[in-house]
Scaffold this active site. Structure first.
Site, PDB file in Angstrom:
ATOM      1  N   TRP A 111       0.749  -1.167  -0.181  1.00  0.00           N
ATOM      2  CA  TRP A 111       0.080  -0.043   0.072  1.00  0.00           C
ATOM      3  C   TRP A 111       0.878   1.263  -0.063  1.00  0.00           C
ATOM      4  O   TRP A 111       0.662   2.308  -0.568  1.00  0.00           O
ATOM      5  CB  TRP A 111      -0.825  -0.134   1.245  1.00  0.00           C
ATOM      6  CG  TRP A 111      -1.820   0.974   1.231  1.00  0.00           C
ATOM      7  CD1 TRP A 111      -3.122   1.458   0.846  1.00  0.00           C
ATOM      8  CD2 TRP A 111      -1.406   2.529   1.989  1.00  0.00           C
ATOM      9  NE1 TRP A 111      -3.382   2.530   0.790  1.00  0.00           N
ATOM     10  CE2 TRP A 111      -2.423   3.384   1.729  1.00  0.00           C
ATOM     11  CE3 TRP A 111      -0.314   2.863   2.620  1.00  0.00           C
ATOM     12  CZ2 TRP A 111      -2.543   4.853   2.084  1.00  0.00           C
ATOM     13  CZ3 TRP A 111      -0.150   4.349   3.224  1.00  0.00           C
ATOM     14  CH2 TRP A 111      -1.547   5.027   2.821  1.00  0.00           C
ATOM     15  N   TYR A 122       1.221   3.824  -2.975  1.00  0.00           N
ATOM     16  CA  TYR A 122       0.869   5.203  -2.688  1.00  0.00           C
ATOM     17  C   TYR A 122       2.044   6.360  -2.975  1.00  0.00           C
ATOM     18  O   TYR A 122       1.757   7.433  -3.470  1.00  0.00           O
ATOM     19  CB  TYR A 122       0.248   5.578  -1.171  1.00  0.00           C
ATOM     20  CG  TYR A 122      -0.605   6.623  -1.137  1.00  0.00           C
ATOM     21  CD1 TYR A 122      -1.710   6.822  -1.770  1.00  0.00           C
ATOM     22  CD2 TYR A 122      -0.444   7.571  -0.133  1.00  0.00           C
ATOM     23  CE1 TYR A 122      -2.470   7.817  -1.627  1.00  0.00           C
ATOM     24  CE2 TYR A 122      -1.046   8.740  -0.077  1.00  0.00           C
ATOM     25  CZ  TYR A 122      -2.381   9.007  -0.952  1.00  0.00           C
ATOM     26  OH  TYR A 122      -3.164   9.880  -0.729  1.00  0.00           O
ATOM     27  N   ASP A 128      -6.318  -0.341  -0.163  1.00  0.00           N
ATOM     28  CA  ASP A 128      -6.610   1.043   0.230  1.00  0.00           C
ATOM     29  C   ASP A 128      -8.262   0.748   0.785  1.00  0.00           C
ATOM     30  O   ASP A 128      -9.013   0.462   0.013  1.00  0.00           O
ATOM     31  CB  ASP A 128      -6.494   2.049  -0.618  1.00  0.00           C
ATOM     32  CG  ASP A 128      -6.917   3.366   0.143  1.00  0.00           C
ATOM     33  OD1 ASP A 128      -6.183   4.070   0.772  1.00  0.00           O
ATOM     34  OD2 ASP A 128      -8.063   3.756  -0.348  1.00  0.00           O
TER      35      ASP A 128
END
Length: 499
Positions: free
Chosen positions: A433, A437, A453
């Site tokens: 994640w 990101y 997410d």
């Protein structure tokens, strides 16, 4: 990129704004090249040649039109259609003020200089040095027209360490000297100096020593939506969204200062005032801001792909022209993403502000107001990150990330999504994640997708049940290569109630 002469002819005769920055019309009888929106009388088709980029037209010996200003056109999406190696090379060339030798550039990319030259010739039709010179000359052309900076200062800002070399390259490309262009732009500069800053409550408060830049874009462009995104994440002391204006501090190549940005929707551009000490690093600032606000996005192409998904199509209908909010500095954003693991946006922003307050340099502007620079990796080398609200594990992850940045285990120049995620997830405490990101916003990778997410899983769920990460990945396959934009629209749907 292969251009269709019939489409180009129709677009320029109609002065179609959708094609602004997508191609340029060079007129063989005058030696001038124009944007398709040029207000001048259209030349006969038999007298024109079409180019994908302003760089190609300039390198072919054509000089920019003074009426439509090709130097000010939005970036061409043609650059996104080249090989990955060429794209990485262009990114490196644009990230630094000074030129790199072809050998140094090739070494950083892990290829031979001969192979790099061949790739540029194959994909762009010109060599790396010619691209660098033409892009910097175009940038200098804009500064000569729009600012009162001395010519020697413009040469420096454009990346030339020798005024003589700058004059030589500029004259070779434009067939006239920088002084000639400066004289032609006197009236325009006087008008610009009288120009107010739209939407800025402190329109008259910026420093008289500030340099003004204009960053053009292709509509649709939803400035209030971008500001709302940045307002919720503004870092105390470093960033501020006041009214319709974005402000932040910066440190680039030893230059530090302040910048503020406002939208000039009538003229399809952002107005930027930059005040810096020791120079301004204007070329690098220009490039960073274009990425921060995603000004060169091909929103038509992105929308055509994402509108195939019913959820995303509804969001695009409400706010067409989706943009991917970027980051001013990849390292700064990476730390903020690590801080944001498993906590709210507001909490992560608060803790990041404490990092800046404790470790960042404090400066004062012309009005005596204090601001801070976000600390660099070098400044954080000995930081313990204790006492700012972090768990021991999260503080340890930050220390490890800083060390990995300094010793080269983390390389922000890496342009391959999978390779970036692989290298950063080797560090303790960083999962997919976080890697995705950082890639999405810190590195502006358009196909990054944080599948786990919570917001994504909620938006893509059905019947009150969240989707599973595998289901999200499967659905987002149809969003490629624009999954990052799809992510933004999915988040947006949660606010508007569409799921």
């Amino acid at each position: 990129m292969q251009l269709d002469p019939e489409i180009c002819a129709s677009a320029r005769l109609a002065r179609d704004r959708r094609f602004d920055g997508r191609f340029y019309t060079a007129v063989r009888t005058t030696g001038i090249f124009c944007r398709p929106i040029c207000p001048a009388r259209p030349p006969l088709e038999r007298n024109v040649t079409y180019f994908s980029t302003a760089v190609e037209a300039a390198s072919a010996g054509y000089r920019p039109c003074l009426r439509c200003r090709p130097d000010a056109a939005p970036g061409s999406p043609a650059w996104g259609l080249v090989s990955t190696t060429v794209e990485r090379a262009l990114k490196l060339m644009r990230s630094e003020r000074e030129a790199q030798s072809i050998e140094t550039l090739a070494d950083r990319l892990g290829v031979s200089s001969r192979y790099l030259r061949r790739l540029f010739a194959e994909h762009l039709g010109i060599g790396p040095l010619a691209v660098w010179q033409a892009e910097r000359a175009l940038f200098a052309f804009g500064l000569l027209q729009d600012t009162n900076l001395p010519i020697a200062g413009i040469a420096h800002e454009a990346g030339f360490n020798s005024l003589r070399r700058f004059n030589s390259v500029f004259k070779q490309i434009y067939r006239r000297t920088p002084s000639d262009v400066r004289r032609e732009g006197v009236g325009r500069r006087e008008a610009c100096e009288r120009e107010p800053r739209p939407g800025d409550p402190d329109a008259g408060a910026h420093s008289h020593s500030a340099t003004r830049l204009y960053l053009h874009y292709r509509p649709p462009f939803h400035w209030p939506q971008l500001l709302a995104f940045f307002r919720a994440r503004a870092l105390a002391g470093v960033e501020q969204v006041a009214g319709e204006t974005y402000r932040r501090s910066f440190a680039v190549d030893g230059v530090h200062g302040l910048l503020q940005v406002a939208d000039d929707a009538d003229n399809k551009r952002l107005i930027v005032d930059v005040s810096g000490e020791g120079g301004a690093a204007l070329y690098v600032i220009n490039q960073r801001l274009r990425r921060l606000f995603d000004l060169d996005a091909d929103t038509e192409q992105i929308g055509a792909v994402l509108s195939e998904d019913p959820l995303l199509a509804r969001e695009l209908a409400k706010t067409p022209g989706v943009r991917l909010p970027g980051a001013w500095d990849p390292f700064e954003y990476a730390l903020r993403a690590i801080l944001g693991q498993q906590i709210s946006v507001a909490a992560a922003t608060t803790i990041a502000g404490r990092v800046a307050a404790r470790y960042g340099e404090s400066l004062t502007d012309d009005a005596g107001r204090e601001y801070r620079l976000f600390p660099s990796a070098e400044q954080l080398a000995g930081a313990d990150f204790e006492g700012i609200g972090l768990t021991r594990a999260r503080a340890r992850t930050l220390r490890e990330f800083v060390a990995a940045t300094l010793d080269g285990r983390v390389n922000f120049d890496e342009a391959e999504l999978d390779e970036w995620c692989a290298q950063v997830t080797l560090l303790p405490g960083i999962g997919d994640w976080t890697a995705q990101y950082i890639a999405m916003r810190g590195l502006s990778m358009p196909d990054a997708f944080p599948a786990s997410d919570l917001g994504i899983l909620q938006a893509l769920g059905s019947g009150g049940e969240k989707a599973k990460p595998k289901q999200a990945l499967a659905r987002a396959e149809n969003w490629r290569p624009w999954r990052a934009y799809g992510t933004l629209l999915a988040w947006q749907s949660l606010k508007t109630g569409d799921t």
